[in-house]
Write a protein that holds these residues in place. Structure first.
Motif, PDB file in Angstrom:
ATOM      1  N   LEU A   1     -15.337  19.594 -33.705  1.00 51.13           N
ATOM      2  CA  LEU A   1     -15.209  18.295 -33.056  1.00 51.13           C
ATOM      3  C   LEU A   1     -16.477  17.477 -33.233  1.00 51.13           C
ATOM      4  O   LEU A   1     -17.545  18.002 -33.570  1.00 51.13           O
ATOM      5  N   ILE A   2     -16.342  16.133 -33.003  1.00 51.50           N
ATOM      6  CA  ILE A   2     -17.498  15.250 -32.980  1.00 51.50           C
ATOM      7  C   ILE A   2     -17.452  14.413 -31.710  1.00 51.50           C
ATOM      8  O   ILE A   2     -16.368  14.158 -31.168  1.00 51.50           O
ATOM      9  N   CYS A   3     -18.624  14.016 -31.220  1.00 50.41           N
ATOM     10  CA  CYS A   3     -18.688  13.163 -30.040  1.00 50.41           C
ATOM     11  C   CYS A   3     -19.774  12.112 -30.247  1.00 50.41           C
ATOM     12  O   CYS A   3     -20.660  12.263 -31.082  1.00 50.41           O
ATOM     13  N   ASP A   4     -19.665  11.008 -29.454  1.00 52.84           N
ATOM     14  CA  ASP A   4     -20.666   9.961 -29.563  1.00 52.84           C
ATOM     15  C   ASP A   4     -21.880  10.314 -28.706  1.00 52.84           C
ATOM     16  O   ASP A   4     -21.957  11.394 -28.102  1.00 52.84           O
TER      17      ASP A   4
ATOM     18  N   ILE B   1     -15.820  12.903 -26.650  1.00 50.74           N
ATOM     19  CA  ILE B   1     -15.257  13.507 -27.863  1.00 50.74           C
ATOM     20  C   ILE B   1     -14.408  12.457 -28.584  1.00 50.74           C
ATOM     21  O   ILE B   1     -13.515  11.849 -27.997  1.00 50.74           O
ATOM     22  N   LYS B   2     -14.684  12.255 -29.881  1.00 50.87           N
ATOM     23  CA  LYS B   2     -14.009  11.241 -30.673  1.00 50.87           C
ATOM     24  C   LYS B   2     -12.995  11.824 -31.652  1.00 50.87           C
ATOM     25  O   LYS B   2     -12.070  11.140 -32.067  1.00 50.87           O
ATOM     26  N   ALA B   3     -13.164  13.064 -32.058  1.00 45.66           N
ATOM     27  CA  ALA B   3     -12.232  13.677 -33.009  1.00 45.66           C
ATOM     28  C   ALA B   3     -12.318  15.186 -32.872  1.00 45.66           C
ATOM     29  O   ALA B   3     -13.377  15.729 -32.536  1.00 45.66           O
TER      30      ALA B   3
ATOM     31  N   ASN C   1     -15.639  14.705 -21.733  1.00 48.63           N
ATOM     32  CA  ASN C   1     -17.038  14.308 -21.924  1.00 48.63           C
ATOM     33  C   ASN C   1     -17.884  15.575 -21.892  1.00 48.63           C
ATOM     34  O   ASN C   1     -17.809  16.361 -20.958  1.00 48.63           O
ATOM     35  N   VAL C   2     -18.707  15.788 -22.922  1.00 45.81           N
ATOM     36  CA  VAL C   2     -19.475  17.027 -23.064  1.00 45.81           C
ATOM     37  C   VAL C   2     -20.970  16.785 -22.896  1.00 45.81           C
ATOM     38  O   VAL C   2     -21.786  17.559 -23.389  1.00 45.81           O
ATOM     39  N   ALA C   3     -21.315  15.712 -22.203  1.00 49.61           N
ATOM     40  CA  ALA C   3     -22.735  15.359 -22.074  1.00 49.61           C
ATOM     41  C   ALA C   3     -23.543  16.444 -21.373  1.00 49.61           C
ATOM     42  O   ALA C   3     -24.759  16.531 -21.559  1.00 49.61           O
ATOM     43  N   GLN C   4     -22.893  17.289 -20.546  1.00 51.46           N
ATOM     44  CA  GLN C   4     -23.618  18.336 -19.828  1.00 51.46           C
ATOM     45  C   GLN C   4     -23.621  19.665 -20.570  1.00 51.46           C
ATOM     46  O   GLN C   4     -24.217  20.638 -20.088  1.00 51.46           O
TER      47      GLN C   4
ATOM     48  N   GLY D   1     -24.164  10.403 -33.190  1.00 48.86           N
ATOM     49  CA  GLY D   1     -23.407  11.334 -32.358  1.00 48.86           C
ATOM     50  C   GLY D   1     -23.767  12.768 -32.688  1.00 48.86           C
ATOM     51  O   GLY D   1     -24.805  13.047 -33.299  1.00 48.86           O
ATOM     52  N   VAL D   2     -22.900  13.704 -32.307  1.00 53.71           N
ATOM     53  CA  VAL D   2     -23.143  15.142 -32.493  1.00 53.71           C
ATOM     54  C   VAL D   2     -21.901  15.778 -33.097  1.00 53.71           C
ATOM     55  O   VAL D   2     -20.782  15.481 -32.688  1.00 53.71           O
ATOM     56  N   TRP D   3     -22.101  16.657 -34.081  1.00 55.19           N
ATOM     57  CA  TRP D   3     -21.014  17.464 -34.689  1.00 55.19           C
ATOM     58  C   TRP D   3     -21.116  18.886 -34.131  1.00 55.19           C
ATOM     59  O   TRP D   3     -22.188  19.477 -34.126  1.00 55.19           O
ATOM     60  N   TYR D   4     -19.992  19.439 -33.687  1.00 54.04           N
ATOM     61  CA  TYR D   4     -19.981  20.775 -33.071  1.00 54.04           C
ATOM     62  C   TYR D   4     -18.893  21.630 -33.727  1.00 54.04           C
ATOM     63  O   TYR D   4     -17.751  21.195 -33.882  1.00 54.04           O
TER      64      TYR D   4
END
Length: 781
Positions: free
Chosen positions: A137-140, A145-147, A167-170, A224-227
Motif C-alpha cells: 500500500l501507499i499513503c500520503d 491510505i491512497k492505494a 489513517n496510519v499516521a500512528q 508519501g510512504v510506500w509500505y
C-alpha cells in the motif's frame, strides 16, 4: 576351582599361550570399546559441523531474501504512477504560482483521474510477480491510505477496500519514515510481527515482516510512504523447513529454529512454540535450559547443536535474529561397536594377533605401537585436528592407517572446499569421499544453491541498475532526437549488443503514419541514415501492426548485417520491441546482436520500453507546445513592428494607404488565426477582464457577460489568490512584465485545467501600457 585345577595341570607353554590369548582378547575388547567411543565422538563432531553449516546456510539465505525485500520497497517507491498519485502540483506551477491547495476537490479529482488505474495495475502486477507480499500500500504525508493491492500473490481477488478509509499516521513504520531524523540506509523494516489486517484478509495468523520507505518526486520532495508486508512462509519459514527436511533425511529428530534477538522462537516446525518458547543461548550451551518439541526434551546434553547470527546483507543490517540447529547425539551402543567397518577391521586385526601370538612376542610390541599411533591420530581426528599417520604396509594395520589417511585427506579437501565456498569461489571442483558422503553432498548442495542465488541476484541487480540508469536519461528534458540517440546508444552498450535502431511514429504531408528512423547506433559510432517503414512492412512493420515483441534467433538472409573492422556478418539474434504505453504505440526499438539475448534481458527491454514511450510522448507534446508559443511570440513581434512602422509613416498615410490596408488585412488574418486556435483574453493592468474570445469562454465555461468587469483572481483558488506569489504576479502585470509557462486555473464548474500560457503587455505609441493580453492552450498535467 575345577577350572583353576585344570589350568595348573596344563603345561607351562600352554599356560603362557592361554594367558597371552586371554590378555590379547581383553586388549582387543578394550580397543573395540575405545574405538567405538571414539567413533561415536567423531560422528557427533560431524553432526556439530552439519548443524553449523545448516544454521549458517539458513540465516544467510534469510538475510539475502530480506535484503531483496529491503531493495524492492525502495525500487517500488520510485514508481512514476505512485508519484503521479501523490503529487499535488506540477514543477512549473510550484515555481511560478504555487497552484491550488492539494485538498481542494478539483485538485484531488484530477490527480485521481490521472493515476488511479495505472497505480492499481502496477501494485497488483508487482504483488503477483514477486509472489512474496501479502500487503502492498501507499499513503500520503497525512497517513491516509491512497492505494492497496486488490489481489494476492496468486492473482486471486482479496477484500482490501476497507483499508482505503484507514489513517496510519500512528503506525511505527509511518512515524519512522516521516520523522525529522529520517530513515537509515534508505528504508525502514520491522522485526518478526503479527499484522492484524493481513490476518483478517487471508484468515491466517498474519505473520511476516514489514518494509517501508519515502516516495519522492524528481525534485526530491517527499510525497508519501510506500509500505510492503511480506509473507512469513515466503521469506523465512520456507527456507527453514527446506533445510530441516534435508537434515532429517539422515538425522531423524533434528530440528531448526529461528529466534529473535531476545531468544524468542519466531519460526519452528511446532507452531505453538512461536512467541511462546524462549531459548537462551548461554544457558542452552551450559545445559541449564531445556525445552520440548513434539514431546521430546531438547538440550545440549542429548543433542549436538550450532548457532548462527544474522549479520544482514549490504546496507540491510537485519534485526539480530539467530538460527539454532539441533541434531540428536550419537550414543555408544552394541551396534556401534560391531556395525562399522573400522571396528570390524580392528577385531580382525585382534584375531590375527591372537593366532600369531605363539610365533613370537617380539611382533606384539610393534603391532601395539602401530595401533596406538593410529589411535592417537583417530583421537585427534575426533577433536577436529586433521593429521596423517605414518603407518603403512599391506597388512591389516597398514590398511587401517591407509584408511585413516584417506579419511584425513578427504576431510582436508572438504575443509578446503568449504573455505573456498565461504570466500565466494563457487567453481572449485570437489570429489565426494563416496556416494554416502553426507557432508560432501550437503556442501555441494550449498554450493549449487549459492551459485543459483548469486546468478539470480546478478540478474536482478543488472535490471535494477539498468532501470535506474535509463530513468536518469529519461528525466532530462531534451528534444526527441537527442533523447532517442542517448537511449539507443546506452541500450546497445548496456545489453552488450552490436547494433540498435529506434523508430518513431510520424506523419507525412498526407497525414499518413509511418515509422521514421530517429536514431541508430553501431560499434560505438552513430550512423545518420534515412529510413521509412510503412504499417505492416517487414518484420519491424509487423511488430508495429501487432503491438507485440518479436525475437528472432534465426535471422533471414539479407535482413541486416553487422559491420565491423573485418567485414560484415549476420547477427545471431534480433529483438524488436514496440514502444507502447496505454495501448498506444509511439515507436519501435530494434536490437541486433552476435550473441543470444537472455529472457531476463528481453523482459528488461520490454519493461524499459513503457517508460521510453511515456517520455517520448511527453517530449513530443512539449516540443509541439514550444513551437506554437514561438510562432505566437514571433507573430506578436511582427505586429509590434508593424505598429511602429505605422506610427513613423503617418505623414505618408495617403501615399501608403493601399499598403497599410494590405498590412491591416494581414494583421486581422493573424489575429483571426490566433482567435480561432488559442484561448485569448484581455485584462486591464490591474487585472480587470476586458474581453475574451469564444475559445476561452468555451474552455473555461463562462459567458462574456459573466466575465467582463471581473478580476483575474476569479480563475484561481482563494488560498493562492492571497499568496505572495500571486500578489507578485499582479505587480508584474501592472509593470508590464511578460510571463510564459504552465499554469493551473479553475473553470466556472471548479474543474482544474492546466494551461500553457503567455501574458504580454500591449503598449501605445507613447510606450504606455494599454492592456495585458493572454494567449493560452490547454495541456495535460
Amino acid at each position: 576351582m575345577k577350572t583353576m585345577q585344570k589350568f595348573k595341570q596344563m603345561k607351562l607353554t600352554s599356560q603362557l599361550l592361554l594367558l597371552i590369548l586371554s590378555a590379547l582378547t581383553v586388549m582387543a575388547l578394550v580397543l573395540i570399546i575405545y574405538t567405538g567411543i571414539q567413533f561415536t565422538k567423531s560422528e557427533n563432531v560431524a553432526k556439530r559441523t552439519l548443524a553449523s553449516s545448516a544454521s549458517a546456510s539458513v540465516i544467510e539465505k534469510i538475510d539475502r531474501n530480506l535484503y531483496e525485500r529491503f531493495s524492492d520497497v525502495q525500487a517500488f517507491a520510485y514508481n512514476e504512477f505512485a508519484i503521479k498519485k501523490l503529487a499535488e502540483t506540477s514543477i512549473n506551477e510550484t515555481i511560478n504560482f504555487q497552484g491550488l491547495p492539494t485538498d481542494s476537490p478539483a485538485a484531488k479529482s484530477t490527480s485521481d483521474f490521472m493515476s488511479d488505474n495505472e497505480l492499481q495495475n502496477f501494485i497488483n502486477t508487482m504483488t503477483a510477480y514477486y509472489a512474496v507480499y501479502d500487503l502492498m500500500l501507499i499513503c500520503d504525508l497525512e497517513g491516509n491510505i491512497k492505494a492497496v493491492n486488490t489481489i494476492d500473490k496468486k492473482g486471486i481477488s482479496i477484500n482490501t477496500e476497507f483499508l482505503l478509509s484507514r489513517n496510519v499516521a500512528q503506525e511505527e513504520w509511518f512515524t519512522a519514515c516521516t520523522s525529522s531524523n529520517g530513515i537509515e540506509n534508505g528504508a525502514w523494516y520491522s522485526d518478526f510481527t503479527v499484522n492484524q489486517d493481513v490476518a483478517a484478509i487471508y484468515q491466517s495468523n498474519g505473520w511476516g515482516v514489514g518494509f517501508a520507505t519515502l516516495i519522492k518526486d524528481k525534485m526530491g520532495r517527499t510525497l508519501g510512504v510506500w509500505y510492503n508486508f511480506t509473507n512469513w512462509e515466503s521469506v523465512t519459514a520456507g527456507i527453514r523447513k527446506e533445510e530441516e527436511a534435508k537434515i532429517q533425511q539422515s538425522n531423524k529428530g533434528a530440528y531448526v529454529f529461528i529466534t529473535n534477538q531476545n531468544g524468542k522462537v519466531i519460526d519452528a516446525e511446532e507452531s505453538t512454540m512461536i512467541l511462546n518458547t524462549k531459548i537462551n543461548q548461554e544457558k542452552f550451551e551450559a545445559a541449564k535450559e531445556m525445552f520440548t518439541v513434539e514431546g521430546i526434551a531438547v538440550s545440549s546434553k542429548n543433542h549436538q547443536f550450532a548457532w548462527a547470527k544474522s549479520v544482514g546483507s549490504s546496507n540491510y543490517k537485519g534485526k539480530g535474529w539467530k538460527v539454532i540447529t539441533v541434531i540428536p547425539s550419537s550414543k555408544v551402543t552394541f551396534q556401534t561397536f560391531f556395525s562399522k567397518n573400522l571396528v570390524g577391521l580392528l577385531i580382525f586385526v585382534g584375531i590375527i594377533l591372537a593366532l600369531y601370538a605363539w610365533i613370537g612376542f617380539r611382533f606384539s610390541k610393534r603391532v601395539a605401537n602401530r595401533i596406538n599411533a593410529i589411535n592417537q591420530v583417530i583421537k585427534k581426528l575426533s577433536l577436529g585436528e586433521l593429521n596423517k599417520t605414518d603407518i603403512d604396509g599391506q597388512d591389516e594395520v597398514g590398511q587401517i592407517g591407509h584408511s585413516v589417511n584417506s579419511l584425513t585427506s578427504g576431510l582436508k579437501r572438504t575443509v578446503e572446499f568449504a573455505e573456498k565456498i565461504g570466500k565466494g569461489t563457487f567453481d572449485t571442483e570437489y570429489k565426494l569421499l563416496s556416494d554416502k558422503d553426507t557432508l560432501g553432498h550437503a556442501l555441494l548442495d550449498m554450493r549449487n544453491n549459492l551459485v543459483q542465488f548469486s546468478e539470480e541476484d546478478k540478474k536482478r541487480n543488472w535490471a535494477t541498475e539498468g532501470i535506474a540508469q535509463f530513468a536518469e536519461i529519461l528525466r532530462t528534458h531534451e528534444s526527441a532526437e537527442e533523447l532517442c540517440n542517448k537511449i539507443i546508444s546506452n541500450l546497445v552498450k548496456y545489453l552488450k549488443a552490436n547494433q540498435g535502431y529506434m523508430f518513431l511514429v510520424s506523419k507525412d504531408g498526407n497525414e499518413t503514419e509511418y515509422l521514421k528512423l530517429e536514431a541508430c547506433y553501431a560499434y560505438s559510432k552513430k550512423r545518420h541514415l534515412q529510413k521509412r517503414i510503412e504499417w505492416g512492412e517487414g518484420i519491424t512493420g509487423a511488430a508495429w501492426q501487432e503491438g507485440n515483441t518479436i525475437y528472432l534467433t534465426e535471422v533471414p538472409e539479407n535482413y541486416v548485417a553487422i559491420t565491423s573492422g573485418i567485414g560484415e556478418a549476420l547477427p545471431r539474434s534480433i529483438l524488436i520491441v514496440p514502444l507502447k504505453v496505454n495501448d498506444e504505440i509511439h515507436g519501435i526499438i530494434e536490437i541486433a546482436s552476435f550473441k543470444i539475448l537472455e529472457s531476463y534481458q528481453i523482459a528488461f527491454v520490454e519493461k524499459l520500453a513503457e517508460s521510453i514511450a511515456s517520455s517520448i510522448s511527453f517530449v513530443k507534446i512539449s516540443e509541439r507546445t514550444r513551437h506554437l508559443l514561438e510562432e505566437s511570440q514571433q507573430q506578436e513581434e511582427e505586429l509590434r513592428a508593424q505598429e511602429e512602422e505605422m506610427r513613423q509613416n503617418m505623414e505618408e498615410l495617403k501615399a501608403t494607404q493601399e499598403e497599410m490596408q494590405r498590412s491591416t488585412i494581414l494583421m486581422k488574418g493573424v489575429l483571426n488565426a490566433i482567435d480561432q486556435s488559442y484561448l485569448y483574453i484581455e485584462f486591464e493592468t490591474d487585472g480587470t477582464i476586458i474581453h475574451a474570445n469564444a475559445n476561452f469562454l468555451q474552455g473555461m465555461g463562462y459567458t462574456m457577460a459573466e466575465l467582463k468587469g471581473q478580476h483575474h483572481r476569479i480563475f484561481v483558488g482563494t488560498e493562492h489568490a492571497e499568496s505572495k506569489v500571486y500578489q507578485q504576479f499582479l505587480e508584474n502585470m501592472r509593470n508590464g512584465v511578460s510571463f510564459s509557462g504552465k499554469v493551473t486555473r479553475y473553470t466556472k464548474a471548479g474543474t482544474k485545467v492546466f494551461l500553457q500560457a503567455v501574458y504580454s503587455p500591449v503598449y501605445d505609441n507613447y510606450n504606455t501600457i494599454l492592456k495585458v493580453i493572454k494567449i493560452a492552450t490547454i495541456v495535460t498535467e
